[in-house]
Design a protein around this motif. Structure first.
Motif, short mmCIF file in Angstrom:
data_model
loop_
_atom_site.label_atom_id
_atom_site.label_comp_id
_atom_site.label_asym_id
_atom_site.label_seq_id
_atom_site.Cartn_x
_atom_site.Cartn_y
_atom_site.Cartn_z
N ALA A 116 1.06 4.36 -18.08
CA ALA A 116 2.45 4.46 -17.62
C ALA A 116 2.91 3.11 -17.06
N GLN A 139 3.41 0.73 -19.99
CA GLN A 139 4.60 1.06 -20.78
C GLN A 139 5.85 0.62 -20.05
N ALA A 140 5.84 0.76 -18.72
CA ALA A 140 7.01 0.35 -17.94
C ALA A 140 7.18 -1.17 -18.01
N GLN A 141 6.07 -1.86 -18.05
CA GLN A 141 6.14 -3.32 -18.04
C GLN A 141 6.41 -3.91 -19.42
N GLY A 151 8.03 -2.59 -22.38
CA GLY A 151 8.78 -1.54 -23.10
C GLY A 151 9.84 -2.09 -24.03
#
Ligand SMILES: Nc1nc2c(ncn2[C@@H]2O[C@H](COP(=O)(O)OP(=O)(O)OP(=O)(O)O)[C@@H](O)[C@H]2O)c(=O)[nH]1
Length: 719
Positions: A608, A611-613, A615
């Motif tokens: 997670a 993915q946030a970093q 994206g």
């Protein structure tokens, strides 16, 4: 079953069927139904049609041959074989071509049957000419009648009957054709039978009337003839007694007698030796004197019996050869002995004139031997001859009153005859020509036929019209059924006056259609829902197929499949490509110490975070192995790349990635090896991976929780 039996049995069945029909036809034709004169109704030929409805030409001919043999025995006319044989051929062939038998037979009789009958009758059959045309026409009429009979019979026979032996095709017809055919057959039979019955009745009535008239007139005429003969016999009897006294004055007495009885053409008296003593008219005396009459039968009979005598018709024995009838009586002496005879020759032409005045009919008067005494001039019969008449088959009245008379000129004429025997043994025949009756029947037939044809045409038109009440609405319904499903138009209006059954059918159709449409709608809705569900399932499946179930990161397969397209994108944009390999440090320990669930949580949180970093549109994070990830980050400069990755390493180390069972936050560290290179560095993924793996290895070697960055871009300084 033996293979041979399959073929032999239908043949035997056909033979049995055709022969049975033929036998029935044979017996029916032995007893034709008499109509009048020599006209008869034959119904046995129906079997030809019955046979033609099922079997082919050879069998139909066989049936016809049997049936016609019956007719041949009755009529003794061989031409019947030709006429009805051709009928059989015509019926069998036209039926094979799909004709109705009734129509085929009508065509046959008009174009072949009646013309051939005409030729046959005028060439070979001994029939009065007046009957000829009527007979021909009647024959055709008869043909149509029995074919209509047979057609009605066939309508009642189930179509499947004798299916196995059938050689003729089953007729497939429109309702209208069936209706018209049934109507024509029924009306033909009804009208023809009515016409025949009425006609026969009329002929019988006419005959009875004529016969009653003949009988009444004959009775009076016979009495008058008897009176006439008795009067003349009585006169001579009286004269015989009277002349016995007058002796030599016979001439004067005879003249007086002759004046009183002008019915005598001549008179004379004889002595007992046969010598003529006196004669009237006197001019005949010389001739009579020169002969002796002792050898004449009338003289001998009178002398022997002493009674008056009436001769048969004979030729005049003295004056020429004219036919005469003589009346003779005995002449008595005063003593009462027979001394000679008084004889008179009756004036036959006067008698004939007298009859002509009395009688409204023609007549023939015959003597005891049957020779003609007198006859009406119009009959053309010679006196003294025997009339050449033959009795025709007694038909309506069951008496021999119908005769055919041959005149002296050799012509034949049919008459109704009344015979009455006189006391003298003579016979009075009164005759009335039969032809006017036939003509009357003919004209009645003509009118009847015209009415029939009109009735048939009207019936055909009516049947056709009536059938529209069924066929037109059916056509409308058929169009409704043909209509494409998608259009969903309301049912068409049925024509006015449509049959109730059709209206009901349409009502039911409308109900079923609405139900069907509702069902269709429901199905379509269901299909749509199912399609939607399927698409959703497919989407999920695609995600499942491309992503890792635990973390949601792309799986290795997806990574491998998409590596090249991202590399190409970089080549097109002249971007560098960053390949990062990341591994959790001492993850085994985490698992061993806190359990796998905590390990899993670490994995999920780490993903997670990444993915946030990372994206962006083309960034690709993939779980490569248990706790090993690969990041493919296109289009980053070295500085950004370094910063981002360093931030990642430090963020992971700082942020708790899981909570232990005791509620303590758990932090982990990661090591990563990164390679930044032009996209063209290598088209092979393994090259990139091994570069990154080497860096990762170094990171691990160098104490973990760190990044080893390798830049292969020329402008960048190597790490
Ligand atoms: N909880 C959990 N553990 C996993 C999963 N996949 C792999 N592992 C564990 O990850 C551990 C990897 O251990 P190793 O390959 O020895 O590496 P390490 O202990 O991280 O040591 P280094 O990589 O050398 O720092 C093993 O104990 C695996 O059981 C997973 O999906 N969930």
């Amino acid at each position: 079953m033996m293979p041979g039996k399959m073929t032999v049995r239908p043949v035997l069945q056909r033979a049995a069927f055709a022969s049975t029909l033929g036998a029935v036809g044979f017996f029916l034709n032995l007893y034709p139904i008499p109509l009048f004169a020599n006209l008869q109704l034959i119904l046995g030929n129906m079997v030809i049609l019955l046979c033609a409805s099922r079997l082919g030409l050879p069998w139909v001919l066989w049936t016809a041959a049997l049936a016609v043999t019956g007719l041949h025995l009755t009529w003794d006319v061989s031409i019947a074989y030709l006429i009805f044989g051709l009928e059989a051929v015509c019926l069998a062939l036209l039926r094979k071509r799909g004709w109705y038998l009734l129509y085929a037979d009508i065509v046959y009789w008009i174009f072949f049957g009646m013309p051939i009958t005409a030729i046959a009758i005028f060439q070979w059959v001994d029939l009065p000419q007046e009957y000829g045309w009527f007979t021909i026409w009647k024959q055709g009429f008869n043909g149509v009648l029995y074919s209509a009979f047979a057609s009605l019979l066939l309508m009642g026979i189930p179509k499947g009957w004798l299916k196995r032996i059938r050689q003729q095709p089953v007729l497939v017809r429109t309702f209208r054709q069936k209706q018209v055919h049934a109507m024509v057959a029924l009306l033909s039979v009804t009208l023809m039978v009515m016409l025949l019955a009425h006609n026969r009745q009329l002929m019988a009535t006419q005959k009875v009337m004529h016969y009653a008239q003949l009988s009444a007139v004959g009775k009076g005429a016979a009495r008058q003839l008897e009176d006439y003969l008795e009067r003349h016999k009585g006169a001579l009897m009286l004269a015989g007694r009277w002349f016995s006294h007058s002796g030599e004055d016979a001439q004067a007495d005879l003249a007086a007698l002759h004046r009183s009885y002008p019915g005598f053409a001549s008179l004379f008296i004889t002595d007992s030796e046969g010598q003529v003593l006196g004669a009237s008219p006197p001019r005949r005396l010389a001739a009579y004197r020169s002969i002796n009459v002792s050898a004449w039968p009338d003289f001998k009979a009178v002398m022997a019996t002493s009674k008056p005598y009436l001769s048969d018709v004979i030729r005049d024995r003295v004056f020429g050869r004219a036919p005469i009838v003589t009346v003779s009586a005995p002449r008595f002496s005063e003593a009462g002995e027979v001394v000679g005879t008084v004889e008179g020759a009756l004036d036959l032409s006067a008698l004939n004139q007298q009859l002509a005045q009395q009688l409204p009919f023609e007549w023939v008067l015959q003597d005891k031997t049957g020779r003609i005494v007198v006859a009406s001039a119009s009959l053309g019969l010679a006196p003294l001859s025997r009339p050449g008449w033959s009795t025709l088959r007694p038909v309506e009245l069951g008496d021999p009153s119908l005769i055919r008379l041959e005149s002296a000129f050799g012509t034949f004429t049919d008459y109704l005859r009344h015979q009455r025997e006189l006391e003298s043994g003579w016979t009075l025949n009164l005759v009335v020509p039969y032809l006017p009756l036939v003509k009357q029947a003919e004209s009645q037939f003509g009118v009847g036929t015209a009415v029939m044809v009109v009735a048939l045409l009207l019936a055909v038109a009516l049947a056709a019209h009536q059938s529209r009440y069924l066929t037109l609405p059916l056509e409308v319904l058929a169009k409704d059924v043909e209509q494409p499903e998608a259009e969903r138009r309301p049912l068409r209006r049925l024509p006015q006056g449509s049959a109730r059954e059709i209206l009901q059918l349409q009502k039911q159709m409308a109900i079923h259609r609405s139900a069907l449409w509702a069902h269709q709608d429901e199905l379509e809705a269901q299909v749509m829902a199912r399609t939607e569900e399927l698409a959703e399932a497919n989407r999920k499946l695609a995600i499942l197929a491309s992503r890792d179930g635990l973390t949601g990161a792309y799986n290795r397969r997806y990574f491998v499949e998409n590596f090249e397209s991202i590399r190409q994108w970089c080549i097109r944009g002249d971007h560098a490509l960053l390949m990062v390999m990341l591994d959790i440090d001492h993850f085994k320990q985490v698992n061993d110490t806190y359990g796998h669930l905590v390990g899993d949580e670490c994995l999920q949180r780490l993903v997670a975070l990444m993915q946030a970093q990372f994206g962006r549109h083309n960034d690709l994070l993939s779980r490569f192995g248990g706790e090993e990830f690969v990041l493919l980050l296109p289009g980053l400069g070295e500085r950004d790349a370094r910063n981002l990755l360093a931030t990642l390493v430090s963020t992971v180390a700082e942020q708790p990635m899981a909570t232990t069972s005791t509620g303590q936050p758990l932090t982990i560290t990661v090591s990563l090896g990164a390679v930044l290179a032009p996209a063209s560095f290598s088209p092979t993924l393994a090259d990139w991976l091994s570069e990154a793996d080497r860096c990762l290895y170094r990171a691990k070697q160098e104490g973990r929780n760190r990044m080893i960055f390798k830049s292969l871009t020329p402008s960048l300084t190597r790490s």
